[in-house]
Motif scaffolding. Structure first.
Motif, PDB file in Angstrom:
ATOM      1  N   LEU B  65       0.442  -1.324  -0.071  1.00  0.00           N
ATOM      2  CA  LEU B  65       0.676  -0.226   0.134  1.00  0.00           C
ATOM      3  C   LEU B  65       0.593   1.275  -0.173  1.00  0.00           C
ATOM      4  O   LEU B  65       0.330   2.380  -0.888  1.00  0.00           O
ATOM      5  CB  LEU B  65      -0.652  -0.259   1.231  1.00  0.00           C
ATOM      6  N   GLY B  66       1.737   1.376   1.049  1.00  0.00           N
ATOM      7  CA  GLY B  66       3.087   2.081   1.133  1.00  0.00           C
ATOM      8  C   GLY B  66       3.524   2.734  -0.660  1.00  0.00           C
ATOM      9  O   GLY B  66       3.838   3.869  -1.230  1.00  0.00           O
ATOM     10  N   ALA B  67       3.938   1.151  -1.213  1.00  0.00           N
ATOM     11  CA  ALA B  67       4.383   1.450  -2.283  1.00  0.00           C
ATOM     12  C   ALA B  67       3.485   1.898  -3.592  1.00  0.00           C
ATOM     13  O   ALA B  67       3.540   3.199  -4.012  1.00  0.00           O
ATOM     14  CB  ALA B  67       4.710   0.047  -3.352  1.00  0.00           C
ATOM     15  N   ILE B  68       1.639   1.812  -3.940  1.00  0.00           N
ATOM     16  CA  ILE B  68       0.784   2.449  -3.958  1.00  0.00           C
ATOM     17  C   ILE B  68       0.689   4.003  -4.279  1.00  0.00           C
ATOM     18  O   ILE B  68       0.455   4.982  -4.256  1.00  0.00           O
ATOM     19  CB  ILE B  68      -0.460   2.466  -3.950  1.00  0.00           C
ATOM     20  N   GLU B  69       0.566   4.109  -2.732  1.00  0.00           N
ATOM     21  CA  GLU B  69       0.668   5.676  -2.127  1.00  0.00           C
ATOM     22  C   GLU B  69       1.575   6.605  -2.953  1.00  0.00           C
ATOM     23  O   GLU B  69       1.909   7.792  -3.008  1.00  0.00           O
ATOM     24  CB  GLU B  69       0.839   5.715  -0.805  1.00  0.00           C
ATOM     25  N   GLY B  70       2.959   5.990  -2.720  1.00  0.00           N
ATOM     26  CA  GLY B  70       4.498   6.253  -3.504  1.00  0.00           C
ATOM     27  C   GLY B  70       4.197   6.819  -5.077  1.00  0.00           C
ATOM     28  O   GLY B  70       4.452   7.470  -5.141  1.00  0.00           O
ATOM     29  N   ILE B  71       3.245   5.877  -5.538  1.00  0.00           N
ATOM     30  CA  ILE B  71       3.276   5.972  -7.278  1.00  0.00           C
ATOM     31  C   ILE B  71       2.895   7.497  -7.656  1.00  0.00           C
ATOM     32  O   ILE B  71       3.366   8.659  -7.986  1.00  0.00           O
ATOM     33  CB  ILE B  71       2.553   5.251  -7.373  1.00  0.00           C
ATOM     34  N   GLY B  72       1.977   7.927  -6.449  1.00  0.00           N
ATOM     35  CA  GLY B  72       0.945   9.089  -6.599  1.00  0.00           C
ATOM     36  C   GLY B  72       1.985  10.230  -5.950  1.00  0.00           C
ATOM     37  O   GLY B  72       2.329  11.704  -6.746  1.00  0.00           O
ATOM     38  N   TYR B  73       2.664   9.782  -5.316  1.00  0.00           N
ATOM     39  CA  TYR B  73       4.150  11.249  -4.328  1.00  0.00           C
ATOM     40  C   TYR B  73       5.055  11.801  -5.846  1.00  0.00           C
ATOM     41  O   TYR B  73       5.795  12.121  -6.247  1.00  0.00           O
ATOM     42  CB  TYR B  73       5.149  10.893  -3.714  1.00  0.00           C
ATOM     43  N   LEU B  74       5.648  10.154  -6.699  1.00  0.00           N
ATOM     44  CA  LEU B  74       6.198  10.449  -7.327  1.00  0.00           C
ATOM     45  C   LEU B  74       5.810  10.892  -8.470  1.00  0.00           C
ATOM     46  O   LEU B  74       6.167  12.088  -9.389  1.00  0.00           O
ATOM     47  CB  LEU B  74       6.866   8.887  -7.934  1.00  0.00           C
ATOM     48  N   ALA B  75       4.174  10.547  -8.624  1.00  0.00           N
ATOM     49  CA  ALA B  75       3.480  11.727 -10.172  1.00  0.00           C
ATOM     50  C   ALA B  75       3.513  13.358  -9.754  1.00  0.00           C
ATOM     51  O   ALA B  75       3.713  13.960 -10.421  1.00  0.00           O
ATOM     52  CB  ALA B  75       2.210  10.928  -9.811  1.00  0.00           C
ATOM     53  N   GLU B  76       3.095  13.530  -8.420  1.00  0.00           N
ATOM     54  CA  GLU B  76       3.221  14.736  -7.730  1.00  0.00           C
ATOM     55  C   GLU B  76       4.839  15.416  -8.159  1.00  0.00           C
ATOM     56  O   GLU B  76       4.729  16.036  -8.356  1.00  0.00           O
ATOM     57  CB  GLU B  76       2.987  14.810  -6.913  1.00  0.00           C
ATOM     58  N   SER B  77       5.653  14.700  -7.587  1.00  0.00           N
ATOM     59  CA  SER B  77       6.524  15.191  -7.917  1.00  0.00           C
ATOM     60  C   SER B  77       7.743  15.475  -8.936  1.00  0.00           C
ATOM     61  O   SER B  77       8.707  15.108  -9.353  1.00  0.00           O
ATOM     62  CB  SER B  77       7.492  14.474  -6.507  1.00  0.00           C
ATOM     63  N   GLY B  78       6.936  15.112 -10.150  1.00  0.00           N
ATOM     64  CA  GLY B  78       7.842  14.684 -11.162  1.00  0.00           C
ATOM     65  C   GLY B  78       8.677  13.854 -11.333  1.00  0.00           C
ATOM     66  O   GLY B  78       9.527  13.902 -12.350  1.00  0.00           O
ATOM     67  N   MET B  79       8.441  12.946 -10.729  1.00  0.00           N
ATOM     68  CA  MET B  79       9.348  11.602 -11.237  1.00  0.00           C
ATOM     69  C   MET B  79       8.719  10.338 -11.323  1.00  0.00           C
ATOM     70  O   MET B  79       9.709   9.254 -11.570  1.00  0.00           O
ATOM     71  CB  MET B  79       9.931  11.943  -9.193  1.00  0.00           C
ATOM     72  N   LEU B  80       7.737  10.132 -12.310  1.00  0.00           N
ATOM     73  CA  LEU B  80       7.065   9.344 -12.355  1.00  0.00           C
ATOM     74  C   LEU B  80       6.978   9.951 -14.065  1.00  0.00           C
ATOM     75  O   LEU B  80       7.524   9.053 -14.581  1.00  0.00           O
ATOM     76  CB  LEU B  80       5.947   9.534 -12.375  1.00  0.00           C
ATOM     77  N   TRP B  81       6.823  10.630 -14.071  1.00  0.00           N
ATOM     78  CA  TRP B  81       6.969  10.140 -16.089  1.00  0.00           C
ATOM     79  C   TRP B  81       7.538  10.832 -16.960  1.00  0.00           C
ATOM     80  O   TRP B  81       8.189  10.129 -17.277  1.00  0.00           O
ATOM     81  CB  TRP B  81       6.291  11.155 -16.604  1.00  0.00           C
ATOM     82  N   GLU B  82       8.202  12.266 -16.693  1.00  0.00           N
ATOM     83  CA  GLU B  82       9.674  12.173 -17.061  1.00  0.00           C
ATOM     84  C   GLU B  82      10.774  10.792 -16.618  1.00  0.00           C
ATOM     85  O   GLU B  82      11.169  10.655 -18.042  1.00  0.00           O
ATOM     86  CB  GLU B  82      10.556  13.478 -16.705  1.00  0.00           C
ATOM     87  N   PRO B  83      10.883  10.310 -15.967  1.00  0.00           N
ATOM     88  CA  PRO B  83      12.455   9.123 -16.105  1.00  0.00           C
ATOM     89  C   PRO B  83      11.872   8.157 -16.509  1.00  0.00           C
ATOM     90  O   PRO B  83      12.865   7.860 -17.139  1.00  0.00           O
ATOM     91  CB  PRO B  83      11.881   9.650 -14.321  1.00  0.00           C
ATOM     92  N   THR B  84       9.940   7.325 -16.513  1.00  0.00           N
ATOM     93  CA  THR B  84       9.888   6.655 -17.390  1.00  0.00           C
ATOM     94  C   THR B  84       9.961   6.586 -18.803  1.00  0.00           C
ATOM     95  O   THR B  84      10.741   5.854 -19.474  1.00  0.00           O
ATOM     96  CB  THR B  84       8.220   6.899 -17.109  1.00  0.00           C
ATOM     97  N   PHE B  85       9.631   8.141 -19.099  1.00  0.00           N
ATOM     98  CA  PHE B  85       9.927   8.245 -20.877  1.00  0.00           C
ATOM     99  C   PHE B  85      11.312   8.473 -21.107  1.00  0.00           C
ATOM    100  O   PHE B  85      12.351   8.154 -22.074  1.00  0.00           O
ATOM    101  CB  PHE B  85       9.632   9.951 -20.570  1.00  0.00           C
TER     102      PHE B  85
END
Lengths: 273, 279
Positions: B65-85
């Motif tokens: 569950l923490g990891a799922i919340e973590g995804i939310g954090y990554l998305a908000e702080s710009g650490m999800l889409w840009e690194p994935t790309f």
């Protein structure tokens, strides 16, 4: 030199020797030797002989896939130096490209020779009809039976409208019934293909009745190294169908040729003595 | 032939229904998928339970569950889409370069016995040695920028591809080439219409390995010398003791890995549907 009916010579074979050199010992092994005969225009020739008599080697040389060691091998008066557009080969094995559809396989030769224009495409369509593959154009080789595959194989060879059609035991791998059907189909197709009705054909087989049924003339090769033993004209009337196989003439000639072939492989020596 | 069929036909019609006539149940039809999902759920829920009862500390071990919340954090702080790309760009470019180099080179090496003799031992060695050991040298040569990352991805991907294409070109059915010769195909036509499709099953097998290894290459490069990409996110967040965020990034990498594998499998079924026997 023309034959009795005045047909010009198509393939001239004289004093031909084909073989290979053993890489280790350097000694030469002859597959066929002192071979000499002529094939005339529109003749259907079958070559029979004991296995290993070099008939397939000879066919490969005519196809231009193998060089001859010496002698002359001339098609229409010009020596054969390699594969050319005036010959095509029907292979024994399933040599169809499995990634191409039936129609695309048949078109391959024309495509390779940059002749797949509107007329070429029409030729492919006509051949699909002629060899009895209508409705199967879009199938892939793995979906075809052995007989169907050889129909495609034959159509592919005919598509380029060769001057000389070479057939290397095309029905050897088929079951007995399919083979009978395909023999009849081949005579029908050979007589009907309008681009060159009754084109010159050279057919290799080890099946003597098949040779008698199909050919105008049967050449018998000796055991290795292959030499021409006898050229037997088959004067059964055309068009031929299954009934021919029950005629006494057919049986006589088959029996005569079988005896000749078996003598070559040494199987009938005890009968003689 | 025909009368056996006629005699056989009524028997088939009148025989009693058996197991084989019943449609398999929903569970039977999706057995492996369902079992896989259940297995995954068991592991994740045990993990979560262990965190809840306090057996493991989620500061160290994170939690589902923490990891799922973590995804939310990554998305908000710009650490999800840009690194994935960024990671996908490295992988995509690296694979593209590997294909452009590997496929033609493999075909040429496979078709020439001299070239094969010369190159085969070298390719085998390069394929066997773990590519990661070259990382320090590559950093020394290329620094730690995008070029170096691309080099390591290509280094990882090109050898499995090459080794498979060479094997495919060598195992090309001689009959196909003979057909090509008899019909007087030009060399280029033979290469394009016979050698390439005939080698396609091997090319795709190599491609499958190359894709898997290029992802490893990209992540490793990001872990060690990145300033971007999902590998860098995992590295940076772990250094900050943000295990949930690191675990979320690993989850994203897992999703990418699965999608890539599925994509390659789909491509294989599209391009080599013809190979595979009738039986």
């Amino acid at each position: 030199m023309d034959d009795a009916t005045g047909r010009p010579v198509k393939l001239d074979v004289s004093d031909v020797c084909i073989g290979y050199r053993d890489r280790r010992s350097g000694s030469f092994f002859a597959a066929v030797q002192d071979l000499g005969f002529q094939i005339h225009e529109n003749e259907f020739i079958a070559i029979v002989g004991p296995s290993g008599c070099g008939k397939t080697t000879f066919l490969s040389a005519v196809a231009g896939l193998l060089p001859i060691a010496h002698g002359t091998l001339e098609l229409n008066g010009a020596p054969i130096t390699g594969p050319a557009e005036d010959r095509s080969l029907v292979f024994q094995q399933a040599s169809l490209f499995p990634w191409r559809t039936v129609a695309a396989n048949i078109a391959y030769g024309l495509e390779a020779q940059r002749r797949l224009d509107a007329a070429g495409r029409q030729r492919v369509a006509d051949l699909i009809e002629l060899v009895g593959l209508a409705g199967k154009e879009g199938k892939y080789p793995r979906e075809l039976s052995g007989g169907m595959s050889q129909r495609v194989n034959l159509a592919r060879a005919l598509a380029t409208d060769p001057d000389l059609l070479l057939l290397d035991e095309p029905f050897a791998a088929l079951d007995a019934q399919t083979r009978e059907v395909m023999q009849e189909e081949l005579t029908r197709i050979w007589q009907a293909d309008e681009a060159g009705a009754g084109k010159t054909a050279l057919f290799i087989t080890h099946d003597v009745p098949e040779a008698v049924f199909l050919a105008d003339r049967v050449l018998v090769f000796s055991a290795s190294p292959g030499r021409l033993v006898e050229s037997v004209p088959i004067d059964l009337p055309r068009p031929r169908n299954r009934d021919v196989k029950r005629s006494p003439e057919f049986m006589d000639q088959t029996e005569y040729l079988l005896d000749l072939v078996m003598r070559q492989s040494g199987l009938r020596q005890e009968v003689e003595s | 032939m025909t009368d056996t069929v006629e005699r056989g036909a009524p028997v088939i019609e009148s025989r009693p229904l058996t197991e084989l006539d019943r449609r398999p149940t929903f569970f039977a039809r999706h057995k492996s998928l369902l079992l896989g999902l259940i297995g995954g759920l068991i592991v994740l829920s045990s993990w979560q339970t262990l965190v809840w009862v306090g057996v493991v500390d989620d500061k160290f071990a994170s939690s589902p569950l923490g990891a799922i919340e973590g995804i939310g954090y990554l998305a908000e702080s710009g650490m999800l889409w840009e690194p994935t790309f960024s990671t996908l760009t490295s992988v995509g470019l690296g694979i593209l370069i590997s294909i452009v180099i590997g496929v033609p080179l493999g075909l040429v090496i496979g078709r020439s016995s001299v070239l094969h003799g010369l190159a085969e031992p070298l390719i085998s060695i390069m394929y066997s040695v773990p590519f990661v050991v070259f990382l320090p040298i590559i950093i020394f040569w290329f620094g730690i920028d995008d070029t170096a990352r691309l080099v390591i991805v290509v280094w990882a991907a090109v050898f499995p591809l090459l080794i498979n294409v060479v094997a495919g070109a060598r195992n090309l059915d001689a009959n196909y080439l003979q057909v090509s010769r008899v019909f007087c195909s030009s060399r280029l036509k033979t290469l394009w219409s016979v050698s390439l499709p005939g080698t396609m099953p091997y090319i795709l097998a190599g491609f499958r390995q190359a894709v898997a290894r290029s992802l490893v290459g990209a992540i490793v490069a990001e872990l060690f010398m990145g300033t971007e990409g999902l590998g860098y996110v995992v590295q940076a967040e772990t250094s900050n003791f943000q295990m949930d965020h690191a675990m979320a990034a690993i989850g994203v990498i897992a999703v990418i890995a699965v999608l890539l594998t599925r994509g390659v499998a789909w491509l294989e079924s599209r391009l080599t549907f013809w190979s595979g026997s009738v039986d």
